[in-house]
Design a protein around this motif. Structure first.
Motif, PDB file in Angstrom:
ATOM      1  N   GLU A 271       1.235   4.018  -9.862  1.00 39.56           N
ATOM      2  CA  GLU A 271      -0.028   3.326 -10.124  1.00 39.56           C
ATOM      3  C   GLU A 271      -0.363   3.354 -11.602  1.00 39.56           C
ATOM      4  O   GLU A 271      -0.798   2.350 -12.184  1.00 39.56           O
ATOM      5  CB  GLU A 271      -1.141   3.973  -9.307  1.00 39.56           C
ATOM      6  N   MET A 272      -0.160   4.497 -12.245  1.00 38.70           N
ATOM      7  CA  MET A 272      -0.428   4.606 -13.680  1.00 38.70           C
ATOM      8  C   MET A 272       0.560   3.778 -14.489  1.00 38.70           C
ATOM      9  O   MET A 272       0.196   3.114 -15.464  1.00 38.70           O
ATOM     10  CB  MET A 272      -0.389   6.072 -14.110  1.00 38.70           C
ATOM     11  N   ARG A 273       1.831   3.810 -14.074  1.00 35.51           N
ATOM     12  CA  ARG A 273       2.866   3.025 -14.760  1.00 35.51           C
ATOM     13  C   ARG A 273       2.536   1.537 -14.704  1.00 35.51           C
ATOM     14  O   ARG A 273       2.718   0.809 -15.690  1.00 35.51           O
ATOM     15  CB  ARG A 273       4.207   3.284 -14.084  1.00 35.51           C
ATOM     16  N   SER A 274       2.022   1.082 -13.559  1.00 33.92           N
ATOM     17  CA  SER A 274       1.634  -0.322 -13.411  1.00 33.92           C
ATOM     18  C   SER A 274       0.524  -0.693 -14.381  1.00 33.92           C
ATOM     19  O   SER A 274       0.560  -1.762 -15.001  1.00 33.92           O
ATOM     20  CB  SER A 274       1.190  -0.581 -11.965  1.00 33.92           C
TER      21      SER A 274
ATOM     22  N   ILE B 203       8.407  -4.626   1.850  1.00 39.29           N
ATOM     23  CA  ILE B 203       7.637  -3.396   1.673  1.00 39.29           C
ATOM     24  C   ILE B 203       7.293  -3.250   0.197  1.00 39.29           C
ATOM     25  O   ILE B 203       8.181  -3.198  -0.649  1.00 39.29           O
ATOM     26  CB  ILE B 203       8.421  -2.178   2.169  1.00 39.29           C
ATOM     27  N   ALA B 204       5.996  -3.192  -0.096  1.00 36.02           N
ATOM     28  CA  ALA B 204       5.522  -3.148  -1.484  1.00 36.02           C
ATOM     29  C   ALA B 204       4.589  -1.957  -1.659  1.00 36.02           C
ATOM     30  O   ALA B 204       3.362  -2.105  -1.676  1.00 36.02           O
ATOM     31  CB  ALA B 204       4.813  -4.454  -1.837  1.00 36.02           C
ATOM     32  N   PRO B 205       5.128  -0.734  -1.805  1.00 35.54           N
ATOM     33  CA  PRO B 205       4.280   0.460  -1.842  1.00 35.54           C
ATOM     34  C   PRO B 205       3.364   0.557  -3.044  1.00 35.54           C
ATOM     35  O   PRO B 205       2.317   1.206  -2.974  1.00 35.54           O
ATOM     36  CB  PRO B 205       5.295   1.613  -1.820  1.00 35.54           C
ATOM     37  N   THR B 206       3.727  -0.076  -4.163  1.00 30.57           N
ATOM     38  CA  THR B 206       2.895   0.032  -5.368  1.00 30.57           C
ATOM     39  C   THR B 206       2.014  -1.190  -5.597  1.00 30.57           C
ATOM     40  O   THR B 206       1.244  -1.218  -6.547  1.00 30.57           O
ATOM     41  CB  THR B 206       3.774   0.251  -6.616  1.00 30.57           C
ATOM     42  N   ALA B 207       2.127  -2.179  -4.736  1.00 22.27           N
ATOM     43  CA  ALA B 207       1.337  -3.402  -4.922  1.00 22.27           C
ATOM     44  C   ALA B 207      -0.134  -3.133  -4.619  1.00 22.27           C
ATOM     45  O   ALA B 207      -0.473  -2.487  -3.632  1.00 22.27           O
ATOM     46  CB  ALA B 207       1.862  -4.511  -4.022  1.00 22.27           C
ATOM     47  N   LYS B 208      -1.001  -3.635  -5.469  1.00 26.55           N
ATOM     48  CA  LYS B 208      -2.436  -3.473  -5.265  1.00 26.55           C
ATOM     49  C   LYS B 208      -2.977  -4.621  -4.425  1.00 26.55           C
ATOM     50  O   LYS B 208      -2.434  -5.722  -4.424  1.00 26.55           O
ATOM     51  CB  LYS B 208      -3.153  -3.429  -6.613  1.00 26.55           C
ATOM     52  N   ALA B 209      -4.070  -4.352  -3.726  1.00 32.76           N
ATOM     53  CA  ALA B 209      -4.670  -5.366  -2.861  1.00 32.76           C
ATOM     54  C   ALA B 209      -5.128  -6.581  -3.652  1.00 32.76           C
ATOM     55  O   ALA B 209      -5.229  -7.680  -3.115  1.00 32.76           O
ATOM     56  CB  ALA B 209      -5.841  -4.767  -2.088  1.00 32.76           C
ATOM     57  N   THR B 210      -5.395  -6.381  -4.955  1.00 32.39           N
ATOM     58  CA  THR B 210      -5.833  -7.485  -5.809  1.00 32.39           C
ATOM     59  C   THR B 210      -4.682  -8.114  -6.586  1.00 32.39           C
ATOM     60  O   THR B 210      -4.904  -9.004  -7.401  1.00 32.39           O
ATOM     61  CB  THR B 210      -6.887  -6.979  -6.810  1.00 32.39           C
ATOM     62  N   GLY B 211      -3.464  -7.641  -6.335  1.00 32.97           N
ATOM     63  CA  GLY B 211      -2.307  -8.138  -7.067  1.00 32.97           C
ATOM     64  C   GLY B 211      -1.885  -9.538  -6.643  1.00 32.97           C
ATOM     65  O   GLY B 211      -2.307 -10.059  -5.607  1.00 32.97           O
TER      66      GLY B 211
ATOM     67  N   GLY C 295      10.695  -1.893  -1.958  1.00 29.99           N
ATOM     68  CA  GLY C 295      10.339  -1.535  -3.333  1.00 29.99           C
ATOM     69  C   GLY C 295       9.954  -2.693  -4.223  1.00 29.99           C
ATOM     70  O   GLY C 295      10.273  -2.688  -5.412  1.00 29.99           O
ATOM     71  N   ILE C 296       9.244  -3.689  -3.687  1.00 28.35           N
ATOM     72  CA  ILE C 296       8.877  -4.809  -4.544  1.00 28.35           C
ATOM     73  C   ILE C 296       7.483  -4.589  -5.136  1.00 28.35           C
ATOM     74  O   ILE C 296       6.670  -3.827  -4.611  1.00 28.35           O
ATOM     75  CB  ILE C 296       8.915  -6.156  -3.795  1.00 28.35           C
ATOM     76  N   GLY C 297       7.234  -5.281  -6.240  1.00 23.09           N
ATOM     77  CA  GLY C 297       5.941  -5.239  -6.907  1.00 23.09           C
ATOM     78  C   GLY C 297       5.651  -6.593  -7.508  1.00 23.09           C
ATOM     79  O   GLY C 297       6.189  -7.615  -7.061  1.00 23.09           O
ATOM     80  N   GLU C 298       4.842  -6.606  -8.538  1.00 21.95           N
ATOM     81  CA  GLU C 298       4.451  -7.877  -9.147  1.00 21.95           C
ATOM     82  C   GLU C 298       5.625  -8.625  -9.762  1.00 21.95           C
ATOM     83  O   GLU C 298       5.554  -9.840  -9.975  1.00 21.95           O
ATOM     84  CB  GLU C 298       3.365  -7.633 -10.206  1.00 21.95           C
ATOM     85  N   GLU C 299       6.721  -7.913 -10.049  1.00 27.08           N
ATOM     86  CA  GLU C 299       7.896  -8.586 -10.611  1.00 27.08           C
ATOM     87  C   GLU C 299       8.505  -9.578  -9.629  1.00 27.08           C
ATOM     88  O   GLU C 299       9.297 -10.436 -10.005  1.00 27.08           O
ATOM     89  CB  GLU C 299       8.949  -7.546 -11.033  1.00 27.08           C
ATOM     90  N   SER C 300       8.125  -9.457  -8.343  1.00 23.02           N
ATOM     91  CA  SER C 300       8.679 -10.335  -7.311  1.00 23.02           C
ATOM     92  C   SER C 300       7.757 -11.501  -6.963  1.00 23.02           C
ATOM     93  O   SER C 300       8.008 -12.212  -5.989  1.00 23.02           O
ATOM     94  CB  SER C 300       8.960  -9.526  -6.042  1.00 23.02           C
ATOM     95  N   ALA C 301       6.720 -11.709  -7.760  1.00 22.42           N
ATOM     96  CA  ALA C 301       5.744 -12.764  -7.453  1.00 22.42           C
ATOM     97  C   ALA C 301       6.396 -14.145  -7.404  1.00 22.42           C
ATOM     98  O   ALA C 301       6.102 -14.956  -6.515  1.00 22.42           O
ATOM     99  CB  ALA C 301       4.614 -12.749  -8.484  1.00 22.42           C
ATOM    100  N   GLU C 302       7.286 -14.422  -8.343  1.00 21.95           N
ATOM    101  CA  GLU C 302       7.936 -15.736  -8.361  1.00 21.95           C
ATOM    102  C   GLU C 302       8.804 -15.932  -7.122  1.00 21.95           C
ATOM    103  O   GLU C 302       8.826 -17.023  -6.528  1.00 21.95           O
ATOM    104  CB  GLU C 302       8.783 -15.900  -9.625  1.00 21.95           C
TER     105      GLU C 302
ATOM    106  N   GLY D 228       0.818  -1.202   0.000  1.00 23.67           N
ATOM    107  CA  GLY D 228       0.000   0.000   0.000  1.00 23.67           C
ATOM    108  C   GLY D 228       0.854   1.256   0.000  1.00 23.67           C
ATOM    109  O   GLY D 228       2.063   1.212   0.238  1.00 23.67           O
ATOM    110  N   PRO D 229       0.237   2.401  -0.278  1.00 20.42           N
ATOM    111  CA  PRO D 229       0.987   3.643  -0.526  1.00 20.42           C
ATOM    112  C   PRO D 229       1.612   4.310   0.676  1.00 20.42           C
ATOM    113  O   PRO D 229       2.463   5.179   0.520  1.00 20.42           O
ATOM    114  CB  PRO D 229      -0.084   4.556  -1.159  1.00 20.42           C
ATOM    115  N   ASP D 230       1.212   3.954   1.904  1.00 15.52           N
ATOM    116  CA  ASP D 230       1.782   4.618   3.074  1.00 15.52           C
ATOM    117  C   ASP D 230       3.098   3.949   3.447  1.00 15.52           C
ATOM    118  O   ASP D 230       3.196   3.150   4.385  1.00 15.52           O
ATOM    119  CB  ASP D 230       0.802   4.578   4.240  1.00 15.52           C
ATOM    120  N   ALA D 231       4.142   4.313   2.709  1.00 13.31           N
ATOM    121  CA  ALA D 231       5.453   3.690   2.907  1.00 13.31           C
ATOM    122  C   ALA D 231       6.049   4.031   4.260  1.00 13.31           C
ATOM    123  O   ALA D 231       6.855   3.267   4.794  1.00 13.31           O
ATOM    124  CB  ALA D 231       6.412   4.122   1.796  1.00 13.31           C
TER     125      ALA D 231
END
Length: 339
Positions: free
Chosen positions: A259-262, A109-117, A84-91, A26-29
């Motif tokens: 969020e837009m970049r994602s 810590i995943a500031p850009t990860a969405k709750a549905t990701g 700074g992780i995101g969907e690229e770290s799913a594996e 979530g966004p509150d890093a």
């Protein structure tokens, strides 16, 4: 599993052996960083800390599980902190949760990860993980938090004082705490010797940055215009303003772009993404330009740097605005070189 605020704090404070992964998304890093620090405290001052990021896990998905299963070089406690992780770290997350053993806890810590990701779903679906969503408080909530922190420090804050502190800190709990600590020292206040906190005290400690100046500074940073950014930083320094408001403004802009970049990286058209995120028509050209220049990893690293600058500025005995100026100037120069 999904955790509430009490569950995640309790588990981190105890370094619970029931969980091998604590995912703070979530966004509150700032809140995420504060929670992540609890694990370090629980592990002990002598614990070995291994730092990784999303880029490292993308290039080597097995590394996270390997680090979690490895023994400390010194035979003591060991834990892994991933930023700074995101969907690229799913594996990497899936490999960690499926591993036969993982004796060293991981806080990510995943500031850009969405709750549905995917990474959030992996954590929620696993009994060996806790996932907690970190969202910035509303304005009203932030004002109540500021008043509560002030009360804990022996300060009786007026409504206006609580509002100004929350606004100056960008509703960031950690920054509010640091600001109130300074005010308590200034007023020689403590729980056993309370003092009134009003506008006079806040004016004596610091001033606010005007909205127009703040906007110009943020735009120069995002566009990578180092010369213009330097001019705006000089103006802020001459005015004697706190760097916290413009650091928070930069962080909000980076989060919005992330969020837009994602969405774009997932196949969305730029025009459609701008409309979905309700970008004001006068800001569409600048936003489109920024999205072409900033990649997801760049945004994640810049957000980490800006958030760290906030915490550094508010730390006792810091070097003042120099820390913030240096952090944003270095990131802006990197953007400028990228072109």
């Amino acid at each position: 599993m999904k955790a509430n605020a009490r569950d995640i704090r309790t588990a981190l404070e105890r370094a619970s052996p029931d969980y091998r992964l604590y995912l703070l998304h979530g966004p509150d890093a700032s809140t995420a960083a504060e929670l992540a620090s609890l694990l370090g405290i629980a592990m002990g001052a002598d614990a070995e800390r291994v730092d990784l990021d999303g880029a490292a896990l993308k290039n080597d998905p097995a590394r996270l599980a390997d680090e979690a299963a490895s023994m400390s070089l010194f035979g003591g406690a060991r834990y892994i902190r991933v930023s700074g992780i995101g969907e690229e770290s799913a594996e990497a997350i899936a490999t960690l949760l499926a591993a036969d053993r993982a004796g060293n806890p991981v806080v990510a810590i995943a500031p850009t990860a969405k709750a549905t990701g995917k990474i959030v779903k992996l954590a929620i679906d696993s009994r060996a993980a806790l996932a907690f969503a970190c969202y910035e408080p509303s304005t009203a909530d932030a004002e109540r938090i500021a008043a509560g922190i002030a009360r804990d420090h022996g300060l009786r804050a007026t409504n206006d004082a609580a509002r100004r502190i929350a606004a100056a800190a960008g509703n960031d709990r950690a920054i509010m705490l640091r600001e109130i600590e300074k005010l308590a020292i200034f007023l020689d206040a403590a729980p056993d010797r309370p003092a009134d906190l009003d506008d006079i005290a806040i004016d004596a400690v610091g001033a606010d940055l005007g909205e127009a100046e703040q906007t110009r500074l943020v735009e120069a940073f995002i566009d990578g215009h180092s010369a213009i950014l330097g001019q705006e930083l000089d103006r802020a320094a001459e005015a004697g303003t706190s760097p916290i408001p413009w650091l928070r403004a930069i962080a909000r802009r980076l989060l919005a772009l992330a969020e837009m970049r994602s969405d774009i990286d997932a196949g969305g058209a730029v025009d459609a993404v701008l409309k979905r995120h309700r970008v004001f028509f006068r800001e569409e050209a600048a936003t489109t330009r920024a999205l072409r220049r900033w990649s997801a990893p760049m945004l994640a690293r810049a957000l980490d740097r800006v958030r760290q600058a906030e915490r550094d500025v508010m730390a006792p005995g810091n070097a003042g605005t120099i820390l913030a100026d240096r952090a944003v100037a270095e990131v802006a120069r990197g953007v400028e070189r990228r072109g």
